[in-house]
Design a protein around this motif. Structure first.
Motif, PDB file in Angstrom:
ATOM      1  N   GLU A 594       0.981  -1.248   0.178  1.00 35.39           N
ATOM      2  CA  GLU A 594       0.520  -0.384  -0.240  1.00 35.39           C
ATOM      3  C   GLU A 594       0.905   1.505  -0.084  1.00 35.39           C
ATOM      4  OE1 GLU A 594      -3.097   0.418  -0.560  1.00 35.39           O
ATOM      5  OE2 GLU A 594      -2.670  -2.510  -0.413  1.00 35.39           O
ATOM      6  N   LYS A 597       2.683   1.772  -3.321  1.00 38.42           N
ATOM      7  CA  LYS A 597       1.358   2.245  -4.121  1.00 38.42           C
ATOM      8  C   LYS A 597       1.625   4.495  -3.885  1.00 38.42           C
ATOM      9  CE  LYS A 597      -1.086  -0.701  -7.191  1.00 38.42           C
ATOM     10  NZ  LYS A 597      -1.672   0.051  -8.124  1.00 38.42           N
ATOM     11  N   GLU A 684       4.486  -3.129  -9.095  1.00 31.60           N
ATOM     12  CA  GLU A 684       4.087  -2.122  -9.524  1.00 31.60           C
ATOM     13  C   GLU A 684       4.360  -0.821  -9.892  1.00 31.60           C
ATOM     14  OE1 GLU A 684       4.028  -4.040  -7.184  1.00 31.60           O
ATOM     15  OE2 GLU A 684       5.118  -3.227  -5.090  1.00 31.60           O
ATOM     16  N   GLU A 687       3.570  -1.176 -13.683  1.00 29.37           N
ATOM     17  CA  GLU A 687       2.352  -0.628 -13.156  1.00 29.37           C
ATOM     18  C   GLU A 687       2.488   0.981 -13.389  1.00 29.37           C
ATOM     19  OE1 GLU A 687       0.488  -3.567 -11.034  1.00 29.37           O
ATOM     20  OE2 GLU A 687      -0.268  -1.669 -10.647  1.00 29.37           O
ATOM     21  N   MET A 688       2.864   1.829 -12.624  1.00 29.85           N
ATOM     22  CA  MET A 688       3.339   3.516 -12.751  1.00 29.85           C
ATOM     23  C   MET A 688       4.022   3.542 -14.186  1.00 29.85           C
ATOM     24  SD  MET A 688       4.747   6.136 -12.039  1.00 29.85           S
ATOM     25  CE  MET A 688       6.561   5.652 -11.294  1.00 29.85           C
TER      26      MET A 688
END
Ligand code: PEP
Ligand code: MG
Length: 883
Positions: A594, A597, A684, A687-688
């Motif tokens: 979290e 992210k 992630e 992804e970003m």
């Protein structure tokens, strides 16, 4: 070309005919092939013969033995010259004297040895004196011959002869050589013979054929002299058999005031202007011009002194230019009013003049565009053209130490050194230096190459320093007589300013100025000739040239230089700057998914804005964006104080942060947690980055731009790695397109930079839409040389000849090249038409570009300033290709 007869080692040439021709450069050397060619087109070339490079190779590989038949052919060659010149070798009435010169297939100025006046002895010298009615000239030639023969053939240091002449001049109370009379010169001959005898233990050889054999051997041997080997290494000259030996009748420029000798270019080699450019000396021999002992006259003065000969020279220059389709560098001698052309070759020139000459010659109808692109401009000339210049506003009059000849353009800023070794050492330690010498000699090439620029206090535009520097595109100010150099004190002075070793100076090779201190440099402007030439280049090029850029400024510059897209955008370079680095640090120290992210969400807008700017700068062109590559700890501080400061900035405990930093440290980060390994452990991040790329692209599309992003996965070694990252990218793309209710075309490909990836390229190509060779890492991992540490030993490797080139600069075709070939082949066997490029540093290096073309790569990608260089290299590769 007619098939060369087996066992033929000697090729004759004389006025109007020759055994050889210009296509026989490999066998006869450049000089020999040119002499043959010049003779057959009717030029006034003194008769002679060329011994082949094959004979040199035989000599080198057979312990200094001559091949069968050479001796007899050499003697026949001498008789051939005798017949044409009407003189006889060793004759006591009309002696023939010879010059013996080297000449390899590739020009190596000043590298190989030359012997002049060969055939003189106590008997022939008298004959020469009687025949020419000039005893002084005969003895002057004789003493020069003993000096050259002693030095070149027997290795006696030239200074030993110099000392003998200096002591004679001292005892006579005269300063100049020309003040010595005939009696003095006879005495000097005796003293030189004594020097010879003392140094060798032998009498000076009086048999002309013995002299000739020894001189030929010396030329053969000079092929493997240290300086010749070094020159070949620096200039990437490989694959030659040896040197040719050119034996030619001597003609004299020193028989009186109706004689002269000189060198000239058919066009100005600095500016490219269409005018004869050069120097000559009345009543002198060739070395007098080159050695800079007497200051030569401008070639234009020949118009006044010998108007008819000047016209003749001008006409021959024109004929040679149209014959060779190139600007020529001519050596000539005028003997008793008769012009002889001793040598012609394509003239070395600056980048600026190369472009001007190429475009002018096309406009004058002498050559076509194809010939101009293929032959008249070297890729490195463009490099030179794009070099920065000294900002004249930053130079005040008082800081100008002196003005010399603008021998080779470009600005160089560095610390002063006075000898070659210091220059080489300093360069190895990463220091920028200017090599300052009274004059340079072939022994200095190592230091000249290592230095940023060269400054000499003596010598003209055709001096060694000037010719070599121009060839290399290295800034050079030559013949700066405003300064006096003191080697012992390691300083130079103009009387007011004294500069010591280690002090900074700046030189402007385009203006000839030498300036105290470190000066500002500015970017060059490219003129219309350059633009015209580059449009021709692109007509013949079929491989694309992209650039490596990760900001809009570089992308825009590269596009102006002709880049056709971005081949590598290194996204990690976008993480610098206070806010961004804070965000990435937060991401790195996150303990939970979290937290990570959230930190990444803070980074996304920055990345997206950057991508938008870059995509816009490259509108309508492809842009390859590489996902995060370096080990994460590169973004973290190392030093204790910095760790504390960063911890405070991030609002966490210093000890906690220090622990995190320690845990991220790796023994071998280059082979550690980097590249796609990051994306696999922290999807992630991928992804970003994917979201930033695609959101930017879709938004731009909606604004009317044409963007095709190519997402590149770094450091892939297995197909599974690639697939796992591609899945993340494709899933993210779906989610972006859903969110934006719009789509855009994108491609996903990989870098091939791990040897394993090259080995399993076929499997990777099942899923990858393009390959791009990361030859920096591929070289590192193929050789097992760390990119960060190789500097410690590569210098030694090159010096020892263990490596011919730095493999991080010039692609190692033999080794790494095999992987490139194999991966391209396997990739395309799997997927026909697979797009393949290169984005390692080699993508802008001309030899490597040629190789990439031969392998059928679709593009090379390089830094913005090298884009024009790569365009020309690609065009030349296409024009030279048999593909
Ligand atoms: C390479 O390895 O050749 C490359 C282009 O990537 P980087 O230099 O960023 O490792
Ligand atoms: Mg890499």
């Amino acid at each position: 070309m007619e098939k060369v007869k087996q066992g033929k080692h000697v090729f004759t040439f004389g006025v109007g005919s020759a055994d050889g021709d210009k296509s026989m450069k490999q066998l006869l050397g450049g000089k020999g092939a040119n002499l043959a060619e010049m003779s057959s087109i009717g030029l006034p070339v003194p008769a002679g013969f060329t011994i082949t490079t094959e004979a040199c190779d035989y000599y080198t590989t057979n312990r200094s033995e001559w091949p069968k038949g050479l001796k007899e052919q050499m003697k026949n060659g001498v008789h051939f010259i005798e017949e044409i010149m009407g003189t006889i070798f060793g004759d006591s009435e009309h002696p023939l004297l010879l010059s013996v010169r080297s000449g390899a297939a590739v020009s190596m100025p000043g590298m190989m040895d030359t012997v002049l006046n060969l055939g003189l002895n106590d008997k022939t010298v008298e004959a020469l004196a009687n025949h020419t009615n000039n005893e002084r000239f005969a003895y002057d030639s004789y003493r020069r011959f003993i000096d050259m023969f002693g030095n070149v053939v027997m290795g006696i240091p030239h200074e030993e002869f110099e000392n003998a002449i200096e002591s004679l001049k001292d005892s006579k109370g005269v300063e100049l050589d020309t003040e010595l009379d005939t009696k003095d010169l006879k005495e000097l001959v005796n003293r030189y013979k004594a020097v010879y005898r003392k140094a060798t233990g032998y009498m000076f050889p009086s048999d002309p054929f013995e002299q000739l054999e020894w001189a030929i051997n010396a030329v053969f041997e000079s092929w493997n002299s240290e300086r010749a080997i070094k020159y070949r290494r620096i200039n990437h000259i490989t694959g030659l058999l040896g040197t040719g030996v050119n034996v030619q009748a001597m003609v004299y420029g020193n028989m009186g005031d109706d004689c002269a000798t000189g060198v000239c270019f058919t066009r100005n080699p600095s500016t490219g202007e269409n005018e004869l450019y050069g120097e000559f000396l009345v009543n002198a021999q060739g070395e007098d011009v080159v050695a800079g002992i007497r200051t030569p006259n401008d070639i234009n003065e020949l118009k006044n002194v010998m108007p008819e000969v000047y016209e003749e020279l001008l006409n021959w220059g024109k004929k040679l230019e149209s014959h060779y389709g190139n600007m020529q560098d001519i050596e000539f001698t005028i003997q008793k009013g008769t012009l002889y052309i001793l040598q012609t070759r394509n003239g070395k020139r600056t980048g600026h003049s190369a472009i001007k000459i190429a475009t002018d010659m096309v406009h004058e109808g002498l050559i076509d565009e194809k010939h101009a692109v293929k032959n008249l401009v070297e890729p490195n000339h463009l490099d030179q053209l794009l070099h920065p210049q000294i900002d004249s506003d930053s130079v005040d009059e008082k800081s100008i130490i002196g003005v010399g000849l603008a021998a080779s353009p470009g600005a160089a800023v560095g610390k002063v050194v006075f000898n070659s070794e210091t220059a080489e050492e300093a360069a190895e330690n990463g220091d920028s230096v200017i090599l300052v010498r009274i004059e340079t000699s072939p022994e200095d090439v190592g230091g000249m190459s290592a230095a940023e620029g060269i400054l000499t206090s003596r010598g003209g535009m055709t001096s060694h320093a000037a010719v070599v520097a121009r060839g290399w595109g290295k800034p050079c100010v030559a013949g700066c007589s405003d300064i006096i150099i003191d080697y012992e004190d390691k300083s130079f002075t103009n009387g007011k300013i004294t500069v010591h070793e280690g002090d900074w100076i700046s030189i402007d090779g385009a203006r000839g100025t030498v300036i105290e201190g470190k000066k500002e440099v500015i970017e060059p402007e490219l003129d219309d000739n350059y633009k015209t030439f580059m449009t021709w280049v692109d007509q013949f090029r079929d491989m694309n040239v992209r650039t490596n850029a990760d900001n809009k400024e570089d992308a825009t510059r590269a596009r102006d230089f002709g880049a056709e897209g971005i081949g590598l955008c290194r996204t990690e370079h976008m993480f610098f700057g206070e806010e961004r680095i804070r965000a990435i640090r937060r991401m790195i120290i996150s303990d939970s998914f979290e937290e990570r992210k959230d930190a990444l969400a803070a980074l996304l807008p920055y990345q997206k804005d950057d991508f938008k700017e870059i995509f816009k700068a490259m509108d309508n062109l492809p842009v390859t964006v590489r996902l995060l590559d370096p080990p994460l700890h590169e973004f973290l501080p190392e030093d204790k104080n910095d760790i504390e400061a960063v911890a405070k900035d991030l609002g966490i405990k210093a000890s906690e942060f220090a622990h995190k930093v320690r845990s991220l440290r790796e023994f071998n980060p280059m082979l550690g947690h980097r590249g796609c390994r990051l994306g696999i452990t922290y999807p992630e991040i991928t992804e970003m980055q994917t979201r930033a790329i695609l959101e930017a692209a879709v938004e731009l599309k909606q604004e009317g731009h044409n963007v095709t992003p190519e997402i590149m996965i770094p450091l892939v070694g297995t197909p599974q790695e690639f697939r796992s990252q591609k899945l993340v990218i494709d899933n993210t793309a779906k989610s972006v397109f859903d969110d934006l209710e719009d789509t855009i075309e994108y491609r996903v490909g990989t870098m091939i930079e791990i040897p394993r990836a090259a080995l399993v390229a076929g499997q990777i190509a099942k899923d990858a839409e393009f390959f791009s060779f990361g030859t920096n890492d591929l070289t590192q991992m193929t050789f097992g040389y760390s990119r960060d540490d190789a500097g410690k030993f590569l210098g030694e490797y090159l010096k020892e000849g263990i490596l011919q080139e730095d493999p991080f600069q010039v692609l190692d075709i033999e080794g790494v090249g095999q992987l490139v070939e194999m991966a391209t082949r396997k990739g395309r066997e799997q997927k026909a038409g697979l797009k393949v490029g290169i984005c390692g540093e080699h993508g802008g290096e001309p030899h490597s570009v040629t190789f990439c073309y031969q392998q059928g790569l679709n593009y090379v990608s390089c830094s913005p300033f090298r884009v024009p260089v790569a365009r020309l290299a690609a065009a030349q590769a296409a024009l030279n290709s048999t593909r």
